[in-house]
Design a protein around this motif. Structure first.
Motif, PDB file in Angstrom:
ATOM      1  N   GLU A 116       0.867  -1.171   0.000  1.00 26.39           N
ATOM      2  CA  GLU A 116       0.000   0.000   0.000  1.00 26.39           C
ATOM      3  C   GLU A 116       0.904   1.220   0.000  1.00 26.39           C
ATOM      4  OE1 GLU A 116      -4.032   1.015   2.005  1.00 26.39           O
ATOM      5  OE2 GLU A 116      -2.470   1.690   3.390  1.00 26.39           O
ATOM      6  N   VAL A 117       0.789   2.008  -1.051  1.00 24.59           N
ATOM      7  CA  VAL A 117       1.609   3.201  -1.193  1.00 24.59           C
ATOM      8  C   VAL A 117       0.773   4.408  -0.779  1.00 24.59           C
ATOM      9  CG1 VAL A 117       3.061   4.551  -2.746  1.00 24.59           C
ATOM     10  CG2 VAL A 117       2.771   2.079  -3.125  1.00 24.59           C
ATOM     11  N   ASN A 118       1.342   5.245   0.076  1.00 23.59           N
ATOM     12  CA  ASN A 118       0.697   6.492   0.450  1.00 23.59           C
ATOM     13  C   ASN A 118       1.257   7.614  -0.406  1.00 23.59           C
ATOM     14  OD1 ASN A 118      -1.051   5.953   2.886  1.00 23.59           O
ATOM     15  ND2 ASN A 118       0.863   5.026   3.579  1.00 23.59           N
ATOM     16  N   PHE A 119       0.379   8.253  -1.165  1.00 26.62           N
ATOM     17  CA  PHE A 119       0.775   9.424  -1.952  1.00 26.62           C
ATOM     18  C   PHE A 119       0.307  10.662  -1.200  1.00 26.62           C
ATOM     19  CE2 PHE A 119       1.180   6.124  -5.048  1.00 26.62           C
ATOM     20  CZ  PHE A 119       2.178   6.559  -5.912  1.00 26.62           C
ATOM     21  N   ASP A 120       1.256  11.353  -0.591  1.00 25.64           N
ATOM     22  CA  ASP A 120       0.918  12.531   0.206  1.00 25.64           C
ATOM     23  C   ASP A 120       0.830  13.765  -0.673  1.00 25.64           C
ATOM     24  OD1 ASP A 120       1.354  10.698   2.301  1.00 25.64           O
ATOM     25  OD2 ASP A 120       1.967  12.324   3.634  1.00 25.64           O
ATOM     26  N   GLY A 121      -0.155  14.590  -0.381  1.00 21.11           N
ATOM     27  CA  GLY A 121      -0.299  15.836  -1.137  1.00 21.11           C
ATOM     28  C   GLY A 121       0.729  16.854  -0.689  1.00 21.11           C
ATOM     29  N   LEU A 122       1.462  17.417  -1.625  1.00 15.66           N
ATOM     30  CA  LEU A 122       2.377  18.513  -1.312  1.00 15.66           C
ATOM     31  C   LEU A 122       1.563  19.762  -1.005  1.00 15.66           C
ATOM     32  CD1 LEU A 122       5.038  17.955  -4.111  1.00 15.66           C
ATOM     33  CD2 LEU A 122       5.369  17.611  -1.653  1.00 15.66           C
ATOM     34  N   VAL A 123       1.863  20.399   0.094  1.00 12.97           N
ATOM     35  CA  VAL A 123       1.181  21.645   0.447  1.00 12.97           C
ATOM     36  C   VAL A 123       1.619  22.726  -0.528  1.00 12.97           C
ATOM     37  CG1 VAL A 123       0.839  23.380   2.243  1.00 12.97           C
ATOM     38  CG2 VAL A 123       1.065  20.958   2.853  1.00 12.97           C
ATOM     39  N   GLY A 124       0.676  23.479  -1.056  1.00 11.49           N
ATOM     40  CA  GLY A 124       0.981  24.474  -2.079  1.00 11.49           C
ATOM     41  C   GLY A 124       1.622  25.732  -1.526  1.00 11.49           C
ATOM     42  N   PRO A 125       2.247  26.531  -2.401  1.00 13.88           N
ATOM     43  CA  PRO A 125       2.956  27.742  -1.960  1.00 13.88           C
ATOM     44  C   PRO A 125       2.043  28.865  -1.488  1.00 13.88           C
ATOM     45  CG  PRO A 125       3.061  27.509  -4.357  1.00 13.88           C
ATOM     46  CD  PRO A 125       2.473  26.241  -3.830  1.00 13.88           C
ATOM     47  N   THR A 126       0.713  28.726  -1.677  1.00 15.88           N
ATOM     48  CA  THR A 126      -0.211  29.743  -1.196  1.00 15.88           C
ATOM     49  C   THR A 126      -1.069  29.211  -0.043  1.00 15.88           C
ATOM     50  OG1 THR A 126      -1.800  29.137  -2.924  1.00 15.88           O
ATOM     51  CG2 THR A 126      -0.310  30.955  -3.407  1.00 15.88           C
ATOM     52  N   HIS A 127      -0.554  28.248   0.720  1.00 16.01           N
ATOM     53  CA  HIS A 127      -1.254  27.699   1.890  1.00 16.01           C
ATOM     54  C   HIS A 127      -1.755  28.830   2.782  1.00 16.01           C
ATOM     55  CE1 HIS A 127      -1.934  25.419   5.574  1.00 16.01           C
ATOM     56  NE2 HIS A 127      -1.008  26.123   6.191  1.00 16.01           N
ATOM     57  N   ASN A 128      -3.077  28.839   3.020  1.00 22.05           N
ATOM     58  CA  ASN A 128      -3.662  29.913   3.814  1.00 22.05           C
ATOM     59  C   ASN A 128      -4.882  29.408   4.569  1.00 22.05           C
ATOM     60  OD1 ASN A 128      -6.381  31.024   2.305  1.00 22.05           O
ATOM     61  ND2 ASN A 128      -4.918  30.167   0.827  1.00 22.05           N
ATOM     62  N   TYR A 129      -5.322  30.196   5.539  1.00 20.65           N
ATOM     63  CA  TYR A 129      -6.494  29.859   6.345  1.00 20.65           C
ATOM     64  C   TYR A 129      -7.629  30.818   5.997  1.00 20.65           C
ATOM     65  CZ  TYR A 129      -2.962  27.545   9.250  1.00 20.65           C
ATOM     66  OH  TYR A 129      -1.928  26.766   9.710  1.00 20.65           O
ATOM     67  N   ALA A 130      -8.609  30.333   5.266  1.00 17.54           N
ATOM     68  CA  ALA A 130      -9.738  31.179   4.886  1.00 17.54           C
ATOM     69  C   ALA A 130     -11.041  30.769   5.564  1.00 17.54           C
ATOM     70  CB  ALA A 130      -9.923  31.165   3.367  1.00 17.54           C
ATOM     71  N   GLY A 131     -11.031  29.664   6.311  1.00 13.88           N
ATOM     72  CA  GLY A 131     -12.233  29.240   7.020  1.00 13.88           C
ATOM     73  C   GLY A 131     -13.397  28.950   6.103  1.00 13.88           C
ATOM     74  N   LEU A 132     -13.127  28.265   4.992  1.00 16.55           N
ATOM     75  CA  LEU A 132     -14.130  28.117   3.934  1.00 16.55           C
ATOM     76  C   LEU A 132     -15.082  26.948   4.140  1.00 16.55           C
ATOM     77  CD1 LEU A 132     -11.682  28.667   0.954  1.00 16.55           C
ATOM     78  CD2 LEU A 132     -13.402  30.290   1.741  1.00 16.55           C
TER      79      LEU A 132
END
Length: 446
Positions: free
Chosen positions: A5-21
């Motif tokens: 079982e391979v885990n493919f982790d999502g790379l956090v993007g360069p615009t990581h932000n908290y918008a409470g969406l």
């Protein structure tokens, strides 16, 4: 033949932000507008992935989305240069603008539903990107997600890619966050559990009243049909409407499975006894472990706050299992005490390892949100894009890439900065070359 079982982790993007969406996601809403650290978030995710690789797990990465999403803003009538589009959207329609800046693609548990070749009629691995229709900011993802998956799993002899389901609430599909697979061995045929929140075409059925049920039964059945799954190997379970109303927006916030272990809260499922009996009947004669956490042991509130069930359960090379938990679990007395006791209960789970993923936790996702699970044979693994697998060399390259391109801090006002858009596009263009994905982003195709 070996299988993994391979885990493919999502790379956090360069615009990581908290918008409470994300209405219904308590952590997301409670941290709205806080200052984020894209660099720290990306490094926390990479460190967790590398630690699992060092434990002997096969680990991969998936590229993030381009944000801000200029293409969508133009579709919504904002015109002019990219800088003008950003400025006018931020001034005229702040909530739409923030939605088009969402960092939510980091949670690749929502990227797609995956069925391994052992389960499917044609003996290939099937992928269906989630349409994520319940939230506008997430509904922007599936097209690019599909391209990223095709760039990662390109060989059609081994992999099948389906178009995401129709973009309509009747077929709301949240991907692997509401899908669990139980099996004796990863390479053997298993039981696929599809957990849904509501019936789209029958309003008389139970449904939550406060928060939305994002996954429909109809969507789950459609994915099972697309993947060529046999009815005898599928179980459809309704999530408890009351627990959705307590902030359990996905099944992976209240239950998680791995091989022959299903770890869940006693309030997780509607008609629980019936569902568990069906799983037992379809699983066959192999050992099966139900680890049920009582409300008197851990409250739903504490489970949501700490993401006890949004942990990863992994099978280590010695065939023992470990829980990969956020440090938030360690910091909560009730949850920490439960996990300390769990490893001595005689279940396959023998150890708990804690990781700091607070940048993700504050935005509403724990360790399990950050990964997409893909069961593969050794032959299938050889035909995965090898540049997306996390070797020591690729880990160093990705960390260097983050240091080069990511800001240490990001505020809401920074999102309208055209220089940030340029920085992000430069970073993503370089990333597609590092991972050999091809041109997956709209700006690369214009």
């Amino acid at each position: 033949m070996k299988h993994f079982e391979v885990n493919f982790d999502g790379l956090v993007g360069p615009t990581h932000n908290y918008a409470g969406l994300s209405f219904g996601n308590v952590a997301s809403q409670s941290n709205a507008n806080a200052v984020s650290s894209p660099r720290q978030a990306a490094k926390q995710g990479l460190a967790k992935a590398k630690a699992l690789a060092d434990m002997g797990m096969t680990q991969g990465v998936l590229a993030p989305q381009e944000r801000p999403d200029i293409q969508t803003l133009r579709r919504l009538g904002f015109t002019g240069s990219d800088a003008t589009v950003l400025e006018s959207a931020a001034k005229q329609s702040k909530q739409v603008f923030l939605a088009c800046c969402s960092a939510s693609s980091m949670w690749t548990a929502n990227a797609a539903t995956v069925s391994p070749s052992a389960d499917t009629a044609d003996g290939r691995v099937h992928f269906t990107p989630a349409n994520l229709t319940n939230k506008f900011h997430r509904s922007l993802e599936p097209e690019v997600t599909g391209r990223i998956l095709k760039g990662t799993f390109a060989d059609n002899k081994y992999f099948v890619h389906h178009t995401h389901l129709p973009d309509n609430e009747h077929f709301g599909d949240e991907g692997a966050a509401n899908h669990t697979r139980l099996c004796n061995e990863y390479g053997h045929a298993g039981i696929e559990l599809f957990v849904y929140g509501r019936h789209a075409f029958d309003s008389s059925k139970p449904a939550p009243r406060r928060f939305p049920a994002r996954q429909t039964l109809e969507a789950s059945k459609a994915v099972a049909r697309l993947h060529g799954l046999d009815d005898d190997s599928v179980v459809y379970i309704q999530q408890n409407p009351d627990v959705i109303d307590q902030g359990v927006f996905h099944n992976d916030v209240i239950a998680v499975g791995n091989q022959n272990v299903l770890f869940f809260h006693e309030q997780a499922f509607h008609n629980k006894t019936q569902a568990l009996d069906e799983i037992k009947a379809k699983f066959g004669d192999h050992p099966l472990h139900f680890i049920e956490v009582g409300t008197n042991e851990v409250s739903v509130q504490d489970a949501v706050k700490t993401y006890l069930f949004n942990t990863q359960i992994i099978t280590l090379p010695d065939n023992s299992m470990a829980i990969i938990a956020p440090t938030d679990c360690q910091e909560n007395s009730a949850v920490s005490a439960y996990l300390d006791g769990l490893v001595n209960k005689g279940t396959p789970i023998q150890q708990v390892k804690y990781f700091d993923v607070k940048q993700s936790m504050r935005n509403g996702g724990g360790p399990a949100c950050l990964r997409l699970r893909v069961a593969l044979t050794d032959d299938e693994l050889r035909h995965v894009n090898q540049n997306t697998l996390l070797s020591n060399t690729q880990f160093e390259r990705l960390n260097t890439w983050v240091d080069k391109h990511y800001r240490d801090q990001l505020t809401e006002d920074d999102l309208r900065d055209p220089q940030l858009l340029t920085e992000s596009r430069t970073a993503l263009d370089e990333l597609t070359q590092l991972l050999k994905l091809g041109s997956v982003y709209p700006f690369q195709q214009d």
